[in-house]
Design an enzyme around this catalytic site. Structure first.
Site, PDB file in Angstrom:
ATOM      1  N   LYS A 159      -8.889   5.452   8.346  1.00 29.64           N
ATOM      2  CA  LYS A 159      -9.345   7.129   7.481  1.00 29.64           C
ATOM      3  C   LYS A 159      -8.493   6.697   6.223  1.00 29.64           C
ATOM      4  CE  LYS A 159      -8.174  10.872   6.708  1.00 29.64           C
ATOM      5  NZ  LYS A 159      -8.742  10.779   5.729  1.00 29.64           N
TER       6      LYS A 159
ATOM      7  N   CYS B   8      -0.672   4.726  -8.617  1.00 24.88           N
ATOM      8  CA  CYS B   8       0.952   4.607  -7.887  1.00 24.88           C
ATOM      9  C   CYS B   8       2.223   4.348  -9.185  1.00 24.88           C
ATOM     10  CB  CYS B   8       0.978   4.210  -6.558  1.00 24.88           C
ATOM     11  SG  CYS B   8       1.147   2.467  -6.027  1.00 24.88           S
TER      12      CYS B   8
ATOM     13  N   GLU C  97       4.893  14.178 -11.175  1.00 21.18           N
ATOM     14  CA  GLU C  97       3.531  12.831 -10.248  1.00 21.18           C
ATOM     15  C   GLU C  97       1.997  13.903 -11.103  1.00 21.18           C
ATOM     16  OE1 GLU C  97       1.843  11.356  -7.161  1.00 21.18           O
ATOM     17  OE2 GLU C  97       2.278   8.964  -7.722  1.00 21.18           O
TER      18      GLU C  97
ATOM     19  N   GLU D 287       3.846   4.407   1.723  1.00 17.92           N
ATOM     20  CA  GLU D 287       3.634   4.002   0.037  1.00 17.92           C
ATOM     21  C   GLU D 287       3.579   5.595   0.174  1.00 17.92           C
ATOM     22  OE1 GLU D 287       3.188  -0.384   0.714  1.00 17.92           O
ATOM     23  OE2 GLU D 287       1.991   0.321  -0.263  1.00 17.92           O
TER      24      GLU D 287
END
Ligand code: NAD
Length: 500
Positions: A188, A297, A394, A263
């Protein structure tokens, strides 16, 4: 925004079919039966097309296809899987420009990075293709009375759920090892950049990956994603995305005891000591936050600079940031493209306000670029403290926060005073210090005097809120395969006798 590449990418998207982007199940494209949502082009803000959110029945159908294909795929010799996966890589290389153009169009990522990302996707397939024949190999562990040997078996159908930031490359990073291991996959992709996943499944089928081995479902996380992670026939979930979503995936998979590999996000420090190669450290600091639009990331979103060189480093950073070329993602000269979505743009812009109200200074950028598309000026925030939100959360955009430090201990304390632990970058000419700090920082991956240069056999992943588990090299197979121990008696021992 005239561009022949863009016109071809739009034509390619249109070729996928009339109507909303549906799914690819059991080797064939299927129109979706569920509700639809819009997908927009980041560079213009215009509608690119609509996408179907898979229904519960469609998720069942895809998982069923993967379940039925599993015994067939796992029985195919590793050498044959290797040949098929190399053909996938060949076709990716042959269509690299088309893939890169779709990423520019759909994810707003600049051509200069995406043309390489497509090739890296092919390398991911080649790397794991070559390991397919030995994926089942284990260890021999003899004891006095038994010969123990271990072997590995693919775990079964797995779900791969990926984010929008570098969609094609990240998908290959998860799907290639799964197929090499003998697992079947339901993938997905993210709702904001779904098109390149369609190219990947088409390529896989064309290369000879049997029907049902790789299936692609579109949809929203809360519906399609959730159903996949709750499905009893999905044995493991390989997930790349936000830490909050990772936590939801653990809960959703708990009832069916899913194995998960997560992750997640990062707030990675680049630590520049005053004995560093100043110019190289500067290049790395700029590259590791402003490439890929800061939507990366492993971006170095915090630069910790030793106080003695702080002012000069900031002065040079400001110069460089102002010179970054922001623009059309299809232009090979563009350094920074648009952000993925209006909502993400609002989030990134919101952090500039947070920075100001926390007492930091915006030294460059800080505003939306007026006009079409979700463009944001590359931004540099200085005078920050590690306690501020812009130093801890973040942002996932082209925003770099500069924090000064006094000495080695102060640098380590500031680097670690954070929930995340994905990557860290150290710049120093003192080898001993490099080793000490590398040992002390909370990060799954540390680069000393380098930017993020990925070597495929090495482990990839993070500590703390940045993830659970590692992949890369054999670590991918550890996650995707069950290890089985077989104990064979030499016939030298006596079985205990009870009930005699
Ligand atoms: P996200 O977590 O919002 O979405 C990622 C994927 O999860 C999407 O496909 C989404 O549809 C799906 N999803 C959302 N909710 C779900 C649910 N409840 N159940 C199942 N699936 C669900 O992340 P994003 O905004 O697409 O991506 C950005 C994030 O990804 C950042 O935090 C970034 O750091 C992280 N990321 C991490 C890595 C890494 O290797 N550590 C790499 C790239 C991106």
């Amino acid at each position: 925004m005239p561009s022949a590449k863009r016109d071809r990418a739009i034509a390619r998207v249109k070729k996928i079919g009339v109507g909303p982007l549906g799914h690819y199940i059991g080797g064939v494209p299927k129109p979706g039966a569920g509700p639809v949502f819009d997908n927009v082009e980041p560079a213009t803000g215009r509608l690119l097309g609509q996408v179907s959110d898979a229904t519960a029945d469609e998720v069942d159908e895809a998982v069923d296809a993967a379940r039925k294909a599993f015994p067939v795929w796992k029985a195919i010799a590793g050498t044959e899987r290797r040949a098929i996966l190399h053909r996938v890589a060949d076709l990716i290389v042959a269509r690299a420009d088309e893939i890169a153009a779709i990423e520019c169009l759909d994810a707003g990522q600049p051509w200069r990075y995406m043309s390489k990302a497509a090739i890296r996707g092919a390398e991911n397939f080649r790397f794991f293709a070559d390991r397919a024949p030995a994926a089942a190999d284990g260890r021999s562990l003899p004891s006095a009375d038994h010969l123990n040997y271990t072997t590995r078996q693919p775990i079964g159908p797995v779900a791969v759920i990926t984010p929008w930031n570098t969609p094609f490359m990240l998908s290959t990073w998860k799907i290639a090892p799964a197929l090499a291991a003998g697992c079947t996959v339901v993938h997905k992709p993210a709702e904001w950049s779904p098109y390149s996943a369609r190219l990947l499944v088409e390529i896989a089928c064309e290369a000879g990956v049997p029907a049902g081995v790789l299936n692609s479902m579109n949809g929203l996380g809360e519906s399609t994603g959730r159903r996949l992670t709750e499905h009893p026939d999905i044995k493991a979930v390989a997930f790349v995305g936000e830490s909050r979503t990772g936590s939801a995936i653990i809960s959703q998979g708990a009832a069916t005891l899913k194995r998960v590999h997560l992750e997640l996000g990062g707030k990675n420090p680049i630590i520049v000591f005053d004995d560093a190669d100043f110019e190289q450290a500067l290049d790395a600091a700029v590259f590791m936050i402003y490439s890929l639009n800061g939507q990366r990331c492993t971006s170095s979103s915090r630069v910790l600079v030793q106080r003695s060189i702080h002012d000069e480093f900031v002065r040079r950073l400001v110069e460089r940031v102002r010179r970054l070329k922001v623009g059309n993602p299809f232009d090979p000269a563009t350094d920074v493209g648009p952000l993925i979505h209006a909502k993400h743009l609002a989030k990134v812009a919101g952090y500039v306000e947070v920075a100001r109200s926390d007492g930091a200074t915006v030294a460059a950028g800080g505003t939306k670029i007026e006009g079409d598309g979700f463009y944001f000026h590359p931004t540099l925030i200085v005078g920050a403290e590690q306690s501020m939100r812009i130093a801890r959360e973040e942002i996932f955009g082209p925003v770099l926060t500069v924090i000064a430090f006094d000495d080695e201990n102060d640098a380590i304390r500031k680097a670690n005073d954070i929930d995340y632990g994905l990557a860290a970058y150290l710049w120093t000419r003192d080898l001993g210090r490099g080793l000490r700090v590398a040992n002390a920082v909370d990060a799954g991956m540390v680069w000393v005097n380098s930017e993020n240069v990925r070597h495929l056999p090495t482990p990839f992943g993070g500590m703390k809120a940045s993830g659970i588990g590692r992949d890369g090299g054999d670590w991918s197979f550890e996650f995707l395969m069950e290890t089985k121990n077989v104990a064979l008696a030499y016939g030298t021992h006596r079985v205990p006798r009870i009930g005699v």
